[in-house]
Motif scaffolding. Structure first.
Motif, PDB file in Angstrom:
ATOM      1  N   ASP A  66     103.034  73.190 -25.777  1.00 50.82           N
ATOM      2  CA  ASP A  66     104.657  73.567 -26.323  1.00 50.82           C
ATOM      3  C   ASP A  66     104.453  73.131 -27.979  1.00 50.82           C
ATOM      4  O   ASP A  66     105.291  73.690 -28.438  1.00 50.82           O
ATOM      5  CB  ASP A  66     105.326  71.218 -26.200  1.00 50.82           C
ATOM      6  N   VAL A  67     103.331  72.646 -28.488  1.00 50.05           N
ATOM      7  CA  VAL A  67     103.625  72.585 -30.091  1.00 50.05           C
ATOM      8  C   VAL A  67     102.972  73.741 -30.503  1.00 50.05           C
ATOM      9  O   VAL A  67     103.946  74.478 -31.427  1.00 50.05           O
ATOM     10  CB  VAL A  67     102.795  72.288 -30.481  1.00 50.05           C
ATOM     11  N   VAL A  68     101.948  74.703 -29.827  1.00 49.94           N
ATOM     12  CA  VAL A  68     102.239  76.074 -30.265  1.00 49.94           C
ATOM     13  C   VAL A  68     103.215  77.055 -29.823  1.00 49.94           C
ATOM     14  O   VAL A  68     103.863  77.806 -30.382  1.00 49.94           O
ATOM     15  CB  VAL A  68     101.253  76.501 -29.532  1.00 49.94           C
ATOM     16  N   ARG A  69     104.307  76.402 -28.761  1.00 46.79           N
ATOM     17  CA  ARG A  69     105.221  76.926 -28.671  1.00 46.79           C
ATOM     18  C   ARG A  69     105.918  77.380 -29.449  1.00 46.79           C
ATOM     19  O   ARG A  69     106.975  78.129 -29.488  1.00 46.79           O
ATOM     20  CB  ARG A  69     105.181  76.794 -27.293  1.00 46.79           C
ATOM     21  N   ALA A  70     106.591  75.767 -29.730  1.00 47.22           N
ATOM     22  CA  ALA A  70     107.445  75.826 -30.916  1.00 47.22           C
ATOM     23  C   ALA A  70     107.078  76.588 -32.214  1.00 47.22           C
ATOM     24  O   ALA A  70     108.487  76.990 -32.679  1.00 47.22           O
ATOM     25  CB  ALA A  70     107.292  74.237 -31.208  1.00 47.22           C
ATOM     26  N   ARG A  71     105.786  76.171 -32.219  1.00 45.48           N
ATOM     27  CA  ARG A  71     105.409  77.767 -33.732  1.00 45.48           C
ATOM     28  C   ARG A  71     105.084  78.703 -33.457  1.00 45.48           C
ATOM     29  O   ARG A  71     106.005  79.300 -34.467  1.00 45.48           O
ATOM     30  CB  ARG A  71     103.985  76.814 -33.584  1.00 45.48           C
ATOM     31  N   ALA A  72     106.311  79.230 -32.506  1.00 49.23           N
ATOM     32  CA  ALA A  72     106.258  80.464 -32.071  1.00 49.23           C
ATOM     33  C   ALA A  72     108.137  80.624 -32.400  1.00 49.23           C
ATOM     34  O   ALA A  72     108.176  82.323 -32.610  1.00 49.23           O
ATOM     35  CB  ALA A  72     106.253  81.217 -31.042  1.00 49.23           C
ATOM     36  N   VAL A  73     108.491  80.442 -32.155  1.00 53.18           N
ATOM     37  CA  VAL A  73     110.063  79.736 -32.993  1.00 53.18           C
ATOM     38  C   VAL A  73     110.400  80.941 -33.817  1.00 53.18           C
ATOM     39  O   VAL A  73     111.428  81.651 -33.764  1.00 53.18           O
ATOM     40  CB  VAL A  73     110.623  78.907 -32.405  1.00 53.18           C
ATOM     41  N   VAL A  74     110.375  79.859 -34.668  1.00 54.55           N
ATOM     42  CA  VAL A  74     110.374  80.444 -35.648  1.00 54.55           C
ATOM     43  C   VAL A  74     110.241  82.347 -36.690  1.00 54.55           C
ATOM     44  O   VAL A  74     110.210  82.851 -36.954  1.00 54.55           O
ATOM     45  CB  VAL A  74     110.331  79.684 -37.790  1.00 54.55           C
ATOM     46  N   PRO A  75     108.368  82.934 -36.467  1.00 52.39           N
ATOM     47  CA  PRO A  75     108.205  83.388 -35.834  1.00 52.39           C
ATOM     48  C   PRO A  75     108.935  84.892 -35.357  1.00 52.39           C
ATOM     49  O   PRO A  75     109.290  85.743 -35.628  1.00 52.39           O
ATOM     50  CB  PRO A  75     107.265  84.094 -35.909  1.00 52.39           C
ATOM     51  N   LEU A  76     109.559  84.934 -34.039  1.00 52.13           N
ATOM     52  CA  LEU A  76     110.191  85.056 -33.232  1.00 52.13           C
ATOM     53  C   LEU A  76     111.261  85.911 -33.929  1.00 52.13           C
ATOM     54  O   LEU A  76     111.815  86.766 -33.813  1.00 52.13           O
ATOM     55  CB  LEU A  76     110.656  84.662 -31.671  1.00 52.13           C
ATOM     56  N   ALA A  77     112.011  84.841 -34.160  1.00 52.78           N
ATOM     57  CA  ALA A  77     113.489  84.758 -34.915  1.00 52.78           C
ATOM     58  C   ALA A  77     113.032  85.666 -36.050  1.00 52.78           C
ATOM     59  O   ALA A  77     113.991  87.047 -36.699  1.00 52.78           O
ATOM     60  CB  ALA A  77     114.122  83.455 -35.103  1.00 52.78           C
ATOM     61  N   GLY A  78     112.289  85.396 -37.078  1.00 53.77           N
ATOM     62  CA  GLY A  78     112.375  86.395 -38.380  1.00 53.77           C
ATOM     63  C   GLY A  78     111.452  88.038 -38.344  1.00 53.77           C
ATOM     64  O   GLY A  78     112.326  88.548 -38.795  1.00 53.77           O
TER      65      GLY A  78
ATOM     66  N   ALA B 193      95.661  81.359 -29.089  1.00 53.51           N
ATOM     67  CA  ALA B 193      96.308  80.581 -30.285  1.00 53.51           C
ATOM     68  C   ALA B 193      96.315  78.861 -29.699  1.00 53.51           C
ATOM     69  O   ALA B 193      95.194  78.001 -29.802  1.00 53.51           O
ATOM     70  CB  ALA B 193      97.208  79.548 -30.383  1.00 53.51           C
ATOM     71  N   ARG B 194      96.341  78.871 -27.823  1.00 49.28           N
ATOM     72  CA  ARG B 194      96.430  77.080 -27.516  1.00 49.28           C
ATOM     73  C   ARG B 194      95.072  76.615 -27.842  1.00 49.28           C
ATOM     74  O   ARG B 194      94.616  75.093 -27.576  1.00 49.28           O
ATOM     75  CB  ARG B 194      97.699  77.289 -26.613  1.00 49.28           C
ATOM     76  N   ARG B 195      93.795  77.024 -27.428  1.00 54.21           N
ATOM     77  CA  ARG B 195      92.614  77.035 -26.777  1.00 54.21           C
ATOM     78  C   ARG B 195      91.781  76.579 -28.471  1.00 54.21           C
ATOM     79  O   ARG B 195      90.951  76.039 -28.195  1.00 54.21           O
ATOM     80  CB  ARG B 195      91.870  77.911 -26.355  1.00 54.21           C
ATOM     81  N   THR B 196      92.842  77.007 -29.245  1.00 58.98           N
ATOM     82  CA  THR B 196      91.859  76.398 -30.571  1.00 58.98           C
ATOM     83  C   THR B 196      92.633  76.104 -31.023  1.00 58.98           C
ATOM     84  O   THR B 196      92.925  75.276 -32.784  1.00 58.98           O
ATOM     85  CB  THR B 196      91.433  78.522 -31.608  1.00 58.98           C
ATOM     86  N   GLY B 197      94.403  75.864 -31.077  1.00 60.33           N
ATOM     87  CA  GLY B 197      94.992  75.017 -32.018  1.00 60.33           C
ATOM     88  C   GLY B 197      94.981  73.515 -31.854  1.00 60.33           C
ATOM     89  O   GLY B 197      93.635  72.485 -32.056  1.00 60.33           O
ATOM     90  N   PRO B 198      96.092  72.728 -31.675  1.00 60.02           N
ATOM     91  CA  PRO B 198      95.565  71.574 -32.057  1.00 60.02           C
ATOM     92  C   PRO B 198      95.343  70.445 -30.553  1.00 60.02           C
ATOM     93  O   PRO B 198      95.686  71.120 -29.467  1.00 60.02           O
ATOM     94  CB  PRO B 198      97.527  71.118 -32.341  1.00 60.02           C
TER      95      PRO B 198
END
Length: 508
Positions: free
Chosen positions: A381-393, A503-508
C-alpha cells in the motif's frame, strides 16, 4: 624540503609531487604509452563521431521535409550546446571550482604557506577539465551542423568554446572567493529551461509571418581581433582567479573537496544514487506552513508528503518543463522532425528526466525507510501510494508533450496512456536496491564494479522504454489508430503494475 627552504605554496606542491614520484612505480615510458593511448582513443572517437554525424546529415538531407517543422537545425544545435554548458557551469559551482580533498585539507591548509600557491594546481586541473568538456560539447555541435564545416571553421569554433570555458572558470573562482556562487546553479538551470522551452513553444505556435532565412555567420572582423579578444578575456579572468584564490575560506574548500571526493568515487563505481546525493541541490523550507485539511487517511498522508517534496524544489519544476519540451523541440526541428527514430530518442530522454524528477520522494523513502514503517500501511500500500504523484504528474507531461509532437488530441491521448508505465518506472527506479559489493566484481577502465551494475542502472528506465513502444509505433505510422490507443493503455497499465510489484519487494 630542507629546513632553510622558503615554505611557499609552490614549494609544498613541488615537494609533494617529488615525494609522490619517488614512491611511484610509473616510469616515463609507461607515462608516454598512456599519453599515446589517450591521444589514439581521442582520435578514434573524433573519427567515429565525424563519420556518424556525416552519415546522419546525408540521411536527413535525403529525406523529404516533414510538415510542421519551423526551427532550423543550427538553432537546436545551439540549444543543445547551451544546455550542456549550463549543466557544466552548475556542476562547477556545486563542486568548486576550487576545493581541497580531505587529505589536502588535513595537511596542506594548516601549513604556514600561501594558500594561493597551494590552490594554483587545483585551478590548473579545473581549467584543463573545463577545456576538455568544452571540446567534447562543441565538437558534436559543429559536426551536426546541416552544412559540412571546414577544418578551419571547426577549429575556430572549438577554440572559442575552450576559451569561453576558461573564462567561466575564472569568473566562478572570483565568485567563490566572495561566497557568491549560490545563485549560479539556479540561474544556469533557469537558462537551460528557457533555452529548451521557448524554442519548442515558438516552433509549435509557428511564425506570424514568413519564416526568416537566418544562418549563423562569423562577424566581419580581422582574424587577430576575432581570436585575440576571447584569448585576452580568458587570460584576464584566469589571472584574476589566481590572484584571489587564496581568499577562499578553508571551510568552504574542505566542504567542496568532500563533495568532489564522494562524487568522483560514485562516478567511478557507477553508483548513480550516491552521485545524486553528492550533487543534490539544497531544498529550502517553505515560506509559510501548509495545512493539509483534507488529509485524513494514512495513504493520503503519503501522497501529501510526496507532493510537498516534489513541489518545494524549483529544480523539479525545471526538469518537468524540459522533459515536456524536449520531444517537441526535436519534432519541430528541420531534419530531426522527419526521422521518427530521433524523435523517439528525444521522447525517451525527456520523459526519463520527468520520471526522475517525480521519483524523488521514492528515492528519499528508500534512503530513510523508518518513516514508512511507522505508517499503519503495508509495504504494497505504501508503494502504491508513492505512485499517485508520479502518475498524476506524468499524465500531464506525457499528454502535453505527445499532443504537441503530433498536433492532435489522439496523440495527447496516446501520451496519457503511456503515463502509467513511466509512473511505475519512477517508483521502481526510486526503490532500486543499492549496489551489491559482496559478490564478484568486473574489471573496467574505471576500476572494479559489481557484476549486476548494469541491471541496477537501468532498473525503472527499462519499463519506461517498453511502455513507449506504442508511441514509437505511432510515430512510424504517422497516425494513431483507435486500436493502438487501447493496446497502449493496456500495455502501460500492465507495466505499471509490474513496476509497483517489483518495487514493493525491495521497498520498505
Amino acid at each position: 624540503m630542507s629546513g632553510t627552504a622558503e615554505l611557499t605554496g609552490v614549494g609544498v606542491r613541488r615537494f609533494t609531487r617529488r615525494a609522490t614520484a619517488r614512491r611511484a612505480d610509473t616510469s616515463w615510458l609507461t607515462l608516454g604509452g598512456d599519453v599515446l593511448s589517450a591521444l589514439t582513443t581521442a582520435g578514434v572517437v573524433v573519427a567515429v563521431l565525424g563519420g556518424a554525424f556525416s552519415a546522419l546529415r546525408g540521411r536527413i538531407a535525403a529525406r523529404p521535409p516533414a510538415p510542421a517543422t519551423d526551427l532550423p537545425g543550427e538553432l537546436t544545435a545551439a540549444v543543445a550546446a547551451l544546455v550542456v554548458a549550463a549543466g557544466v557551469v552548475a556542476l562547477l559551482s556545486r563542486l568548486g571550482p576550487l576545493s581541497a580533498t580531505p587529505a589536502a585539507a588535513a595537511w596542506w591548509l594548516p601549513l604556514p604557506a600561501d594558500r594561493r600557491g597551494l590552490l594554483r594546481g587545483d585551478l590548473q586541473r579545473v581549467g584543463a577539465v573545463a577545456v576538455v568538456s568544452a571540446v567534447v560539447v562543441a565538437l558534436p555541435v559543429v559536426l551536426a551542423a546541416p552544412a559540412a564545416p571546414t577544418v578551419a571553421e571547426a577549429a575556430v569554433t572549438v577554440l572559442a568554446a575552450a576559451l569561453l570555458a576558461l573564462t567561466a572558470v575564472g569568473v566562478l573562482v572570483l565568485l567563490q572567493a566572495r561566497a557568491l556562487t549560490g545563485w549560479v546553479a539556479p540561474v544556469a538551470g533557469s537558462l537551460a529551461t528557457a533555452a529548451v522551452v521557448v524554442p519548442a513553444v515558438l516552433g509549435t505556435v509557428g511564425p506570424a509571418g514568413p519564416a526568416p532565412t537566418w544562418a549563423p555567420t562569423a562577424p566581419d572582423l580581422p582574424l587577430p581581433v576575432l581570436g585575440g579578444v576571447p584569448l585576452l578575456v580568458a587570460a584576464v579572468a584566469l589571472l584574476a582567479a589566481d590572484r584571489v584564490g587564496g581568499r577562499v575560506p578553508a571551510g568552504a574548500l574542505r566542504e567542496r573537496g568532500t563533495a568532489v571526493l564522494v562524487a568522483s568515487v560514485s562516478a567511478l563505481s557507477l553508483d548513480t544514487r550516491e552521485l545524486g546525493r553528492a550533487l543534490g541541490t539544497p531544498v529550502h523550507p517553505p515560506r509559510r506552513a501548509r495545512r493539509w485539511a483534507r488529509v485524513r487517511t494514512p495513504w493520503q498522508a503519503v501522497v501529501a508528503g510526496d507532493l510537498a517534496v516534489t513541489t518545494r524544489s524549483p529544480w523539479r519544476w525545471g526538469q518537468l518543463a524540459i522533459g515536456t519540451a524536449l520531444p517537441v523541440l526535436a519534432a519541430r526541428t528541420d531534419g530531426l522532425g522527419g526521422v521518427p527514430a530521433l524523435v523517439a530518442v528525444a521522447v525517451v530522454a525527456g520523459w526519463s528526466l520527468a520520471a526522475v524528477a517525480l521519483g524523488e520522494p521514492a528515492r528519499q523513502a528508500h534512503g530513510a525507510p523508518a518513516a514508512d514503517r511507522l505508517l499503519p500501511l503495508g509495504a504494497r500500500d505504501v508503494v502504491r501510494a508513492r505512485a499517485v504523484v508520479p502518475l498524476a504528474g506524468l499524465m500531464v507531461v506525457c499528454a502535453v508533450s505527445a499532443g504537441l509532437v503530433g498536433l492532435g488530441w489522439e496523440w495527447a491521448a496516446l501520451g496519457a496512456a503511456t503515463a502509467p508505465a513511466w509512473a511505475g518506472a519512477a517508483v521502481r527506479g526510486g526503490y532500486r536496491p543499492e549496489l551489491d559489493w559482496s559478490g564478484p566484481v568486473l574489471s573496467s577502465p574505471m576500476g572494479a564494479v559489481p557484476t549486476g551494475v548494469a541491471v541496477t542502472l537501468v532498473r525503472g528506465l527499462d519499463l519506461g522504454v517498453l511502455g513507449t513502444v506504442p508511441l514509437v509505433a505511432g510515430l512510424l505510422l504517422g497516425a494513431v489508430p483507435p486500436l493502438l490507443l487501447g493496446v497502449a493503455l493496456g500495455w502501460s497499465l500492465l507495466l505499471g503494475l509490474v513496476a509497483v510489484e517489483t518495487a514493493r519487494r525491495t521497498g520498505p
